[in-house]
Design an enzyme around this catalytic site. Structure first.
Site, PDB file in Angstrom:
ATOM      1  CB  THR A  16      -0.944   0.016   1.223  1.00 42.72           C
ATOM      2  OG1 THR A  16      -1.705  -1.184   1.207  1.00 42.72           O
ATOM      3  CG2 THR A  16      -1.879   1.194   1.177  1.00 42.72           C
ATOM      4  CE  LYS A  37      -5.905  -4.623  -0.358  1.00 41.36           C
ATOM      5  NZ  LYS A  37      -4.506  -4.885  -0.004  1.00 41.36           N
ATOM      6  CG  ASP A  53      -4.350  -1.606   2.428  1.00 44.10           C
ATOM      7  OD1 ASP A  53      -3.941  -1.249   3.554  1.00 44.10           O
ATOM      8  OD2 ASP A  53      -3.944  -2.632   1.853  1.00 44.10           O
ATOM      9  CD  GLU A 114      -2.349  -2.730  -1.461  1.00 41.40           C
ATOM     10  OE1 GLU A 114      -2.854  -1.611  -1.264  1.00 41.40           O
ATOM     11  OE2 GLU A 114      -2.009  -3.502  -0.534  1.00 41.40           O
ATOM     12  N   GLY A 115      -2.598  -5.654  -5.083  1.00 43.06           N
ATOM     13  CA  GLY A 115      -3.092  -6.998  -4.823  1.00 43.06           C
ATOM     14  C   GLY A 115      -3.493  -7.165  -3.363  1.00 43.06           C
ATOM     15  N   GLY A 117      -2.255  -9.446  -0.088  1.00 39.02           N
ATOM     16  CA  GLY A 117      -1.209 -10.385   0.321  1.00 39.02           C
ATOM     17  C   GLY A 117      -0.243 -10.617  -0.831  1.00 39.02           C
TER      18      GLY A 117
HETATM   19  N1  LIG Z   1       8.728   3.301   2.688  1.00 43.38           N
HETATM   20  C1  LIG Z   1       8.136   3.135   3.888  1.00 43.38           C
HETATM   21  N2  LIG Z   1       8.085   4.140   4.778  1.00 43.38           N
HETATM   22  C2  LIG Z   1       7.493   3.997   5.976  1.00 43.38           C
HETATM   23  N3  LIG Z   1       6.921   2.848   6.383  1.00 43.38           N
HETATM   24  C3  LIG Z   1       6.946   1.800   5.555  1.00 43.38           C
HETATM   25  C4  LIG Z   1       7.531   1.888   4.260  1.00 43.38           C
HETATM   26  N4  LIG Z   1       7.385   0.691   3.642  1.00 43.38           N
HETATM   27  C5  LIG Z   1       6.738  -0.104   4.514  1.00 43.38           C
HETATM   28  N5  LIG Z   1       6.455   0.543   5.659  1.00 43.38           N
HETATM   29  C6  LIG Z   1       5.807  -0.015   6.872  1.00 43.38           C
HETATM   30  O1  LIG Z   1       5.260  -1.279   6.555  1.00 43.38           O
HETATM   31  C7  LIG Z   1       3.920  -1.346   7.015  1.00 43.38           C
HETATM   32  C8  LIG Z   1       3.117  -2.254   6.116  1.00 43.38           C
HETATM   33  O2  LIG Z   1       3.010  -1.623   4.868  1.00 43.38           O
HETATM   34  P1  LIG Z   1       1.714  -1.790   3.970  1.00 43.38           P
HETATM   35  O3  LIG Z   1       0.474  -1.577   4.753  1.00 43.38           O
HETATM   36  O4  LIG Z   1       1.935  -0.935   2.773  1.00 43.38           O
HETATM   37  O5  LIG Z   1       1.835  -3.343   3.594  1.00 43.38           O
HETATM   38  P2  LIG Z   1       0.922  -4.176   2.595  1.00 43.38           P
HETATM   39  O6  LIG Z   1       1.825  -5.093   1.867  1.00 43.38           O
HETATM   40  O7  LIG Z   1       0.092  -3.246   1.795  1.00 43.38           O
HETATM   41  O8  LIG Z   1       0.004  -4.987   3.602  1.00 43.38           O
HETATM   42  P3  LIG Z   1      -1.384  -5.737   3.266  1.00 43.38           P
HETATM   43  O9  LIG Z   1      -1.005  -7.111   2.863  1.00 43.38           O
HETATM   44  O10 LIG Z   1      -2.104  -5.681   4.589  1.00 43.38           O
HETATM   45  O11 LIG Z   1      -2.092  -4.978   2.208  1.00 43.38           O
HETATM   46  C9  LIG Z   1       3.444   0.084   7.037  1.00 43.38           C
HETATM   47  O12 LIG Z   1       2.397   0.285   7.934  1.00 43.38           O
HETATM   48  C10 LIG Z   1       4.675   0.831   7.427  1.00 43.38           C
HETATM   49  O13 LIG Z   1       4.792   0.804   8.829  1.00 43.38           O
HETATM   50 MG   LIG Z   2      -1.954  -3.111   1.675  1.00 42.73          MG
END
Ligand SMILES: Nc1ncnc2c1ncn2[C@@H]1O[C@H](COP(=O)(O)OP(=O)(O)OP(=O)(O)O)[C@@H](O)[C@H]1O
Ligand SMILES: [Mg+2]
Length: 224
Positions: A16, A37, A53, A114-115, A117
């Protein structure tokens, strides 16, 4: 249809954050960006520093979408989408997802999808996230951690993507530290070499600095 499909090596790796950084950066270049999403789960847990998200993506996209437009299927429990739907006494309609994503893409210059997982997560009893990526046909952006474990997870994702005919455009390691450790630098080079795919890094950012961070990504290369 022009767009990018943002997948990851796992849940919680930063999809995300990366998808939102891409949206914000493209919007800052006066592009009309829509976000999608297919399903979001885990809404029972309160949002923290980062919004949920679909809320974050709706806020950075520039096509005027409401959060419910970004994510048509929304569930409370933090489980796989096919099971979350089953628990809710419903199912996810794959053809509807294809149609909604295509409609969102038609309204925008770029659709950032966005996918959920990783690539092999089931959306229905017979469709994986990978099937939606294949149906949309967008270049694939794979989000990965910089640290221990990332080489195998990222190479597995690249293999699974190519096996289904997807086109990996790039890997993004996130958060990519300002001063990466020797192991992180080695991971990045190793994934690039063994995965035959360029690897970018997204610096640590917060919701207010997404556009700046996203403008450092090779968006034009990915979009072709
Ligand atoms: N570039 C970044 N800057 C700050 N935090 C980051 C960064 N990349 C990842 N994170 C951290 O990783 C956490 C998880 O990121 P994110 O929610 O985008 O994961 P996701 O893969 O989308 O998860 P989901 O599978 O639930 O959709 C964020 O809440 C943040 O704390
Ligand atoms: Mg996400």
């Amino acid at each position: 249809m022009r767009g990018l499909f943002v997948t990851g090596t796992d849940t919680g790796v930063g999809k995300t954050v990366v998808a939102a950084a891409i949206c914000a950066a493209l919007a800052s270049r006066s592009q009309r960006v829509a976000a999608f999403k297919p399903a979001i789960t885990g809404l029972d847990a309160p949002a923290g520093h980062w919004p949920h998200d679909h809320e974050l993506l709706a806020s950075v996209a520039s096509a005027g979408q409401a959060p419910g437009d970004v994510a048509p299927y929304r569930f409370g429990p933090s489980v796989s989408p096919h099971y979350a739907a089953e628990l809710a006494g419903t199912s996810i309609d794959f053809a509807r997802l294809e149609a909604l994503a295509a409609a969102a893409a038609a309204e925008a210059d770029v659709l950032v999808c966005e996918g959920v997982g990783g690539l092999m997560v089931p959306l229905t009893d017979s469709h994986l996230v990978r099937d939606l990526a294949a149906a949309l046909g967008f270049p694939l952006v794979i989000v990965a951690r910089p640290g221990l474990g990332t080489i195998s997870h990222t190479l597995l994702t690249l293999e699974a993507a190519r096996a289904a005919g997807l086109r990996p455009a790039g890997v993004v390691m996130t958060p990519w530290p300002e001063r990466p450790s020797p192991a992180e630098v080695s991971n990045r080079r190793t994934v690039e070499r063994l995965g035959a795919c360029p690897v970018a890094g997204l610096p640590p950012c917060d919701p207010a600095s997404l556009a700046v961070a996203g403008n450092g990504l090779p968006l034009a290369d990915w979009l072709g």
